[in-house]
Design an enzyme around this catalytic site. Sequence first.
Site, mmCIF file in Angstrom:
data_model
loop_
_atom_site.group_PDB
_atom_site.id
_atom_site.type_symbol
_atom_site.label_atom_id
_atom_site.label_comp_id
_atom_site.label_asym_id
_atom_site.label_seq_id
_atom_site.Cartn_x
_atom_site.Cartn_y
_atom_site.Cartn_z
ATOM 1 N N LYS A 41 -49.250 -67.675 37.918
ATOM 2 C CA LYS A 41 -50.395 -68.426 38.411
ATOM 3 C C LYS A 41 -51.027 -67.797 39.657
ATOM 4 C CE LYS A 41 -49.595 -72.926 36.380
ATOM 5 N NZ LYS A 41 -50.874 -72.826 35.651
ATOM 6 N N ALA A 43 -50.969 -64.567 40.609
ATOM 7 C CA ALA A 43 -51.656 -63.335 40.223
ATOM 8 C C ALA A 43 -52.898 -63.636 39.401
ATOM 9 C CB ALA A 43 -50.699 -62.435 39.441
ATOM 10 N N ASN A 186 -54.944 -81.550 36.453
ATOM 11 C CA ASN A 186 -55.483 -81.833 35.131
ATOM 12 C C ASN A 186 -55.332 -83.320 34.836
ATOM 13 O OD1 ASN A 186 -52.809 -82.253 34.297
ATOM 14 N ND2 ASN A 186 -52.611 -80.206 33.400
ATOM 15 N N GLY A 223 -60.450 -79.967 30.487
ATOM 16 C CA GLY A 223 -60.499 -79.109 29.309
ATOM 17 C C GLY A 223 -61.920 -78.924 28.819
ATOM 18 N N GLY A 226 -65.012 -80.260 30.797
ATOM 19 C CA GLY A 226 -65.396 -79.749 32.111
ATOM 20 C C GLY A 226 -64.484 -80.229 33.217
ATOM 21 N N ASP A 247 -57.525 -68.829 23.119
ATOM 22 C CA ASP A 247 -56.252 -69.008 23.812
ATOM 23 C C ASP A 247 -56.509 -69.757 25.103
ATOM 24 O OD1 ASP A 247 -53.765 -68.837 24.981
ATOM 25 O OD2 ASP A 247 -53.785 -66.663 25.241
ATOM 26 N N ASP A 253 -56.128 -71.358 35.546
ATOM 27 C CA ASP A 253 -56.054 -70.370 36.629
ATOM 28 C C ASP A 253 -57.415 -69.742 36.883
ATOM 29 O OD1 ASP A 253 -53.349 -70.851 36.893
ATOM 30 O OD2 ASP A 253 -52.777 -69.219 35.546
ATOM 31 N N ALA A 283 -62.619 -67.836 30.022
ATOM 32 C CA ALA A 283 -61.232 -67.401 29.861
ATOM 33 C C ALA A 283 -60.654 -67.777 28.501
ATOM 34 C CB ALA A 283 -60.369 -67.988 30.972
#
Length: 294
Positions: A41, A43, A186, A223, A226, A247, A253, A283
């Site tokens: 997380k 990095a 989250n 998710g 938003g 994915d 992150d 991402a």
Amino acid sequence: MTASLIVLGSANTDYTVLVDRHPLPGETLLGDELVIATGGKGANQALAAARSGAMPVLLGAVGADGNGRQLLDALGLGGVDVSSVAVIDDAPTGIALITVSRDGENTIVVAAGANGRVNAHEVEAGIRAVGGAETVLLAQLEIPLAAVRTGAETIAELGGRTVLNLSPSRAVPDELLALCDPLVVNEAEAHDLTDLPVGSVDEALAAATALRARCRSVVITLGGDGAVWADQTDAGHHAAPRVTVVDTTGAGDAFAGALAAALADGESLDAAVERGVAAGAAAVQWLGAQPPRG
């Protein structure tokens, strides 16, 4: 030189396999080829921040092994200052074992390795060496909680702000929550903290508003819906663009790194959340926690 953004957190080598579905207990499945990449997380978020225009300093630890050297090289090439990362002789670099199903959902098991040796005293020294009143500290919880708490207290003494991504979810003291500006959680983590339902945007806004009593500001990621945010005077929601999900590993992150980069650049929380939502959506369209620069 004072850093505008310090990322305090983990660095791992990720081993990822794409599968048709996740195995049941005791079941063996055949997957696609193994993908080996840099992760963790800390990095991930540092690299996401660098790709958003920041010049982050990473505080953490890797082992004195090939994985550690490759991690530091990759992060350095990605624009992350890794000169303050500790190299531990008697601990391996952390690893994450990841399976990703065809619908983009993942399971992750982490062996902390050197991440578990991040030292609170070294964190304090590292932050005092490069931090200041304009510095944003971005932290997560894949390293010892004592190091995270010390980091937040130190940056507060210097006049800076802490962004805490409460992941992986765990109990944290109220004193640490009070320093968060913002606390990033989250839906499940927000429910754990408030015991309120977080199944819709309106419910998430209510939970974020409730959490304002415990921290300086709050962001709840939703998710595909938003994210919502709330500070001491206002609240809002940013919807996510509709994209094809490959994915979900690392989406949170990417969100946190882009958000922290925006805050370090002097943007408002509202604008920073908007940037974070865009980064998270980008991402999920790639396999792996650190998607290619696009």
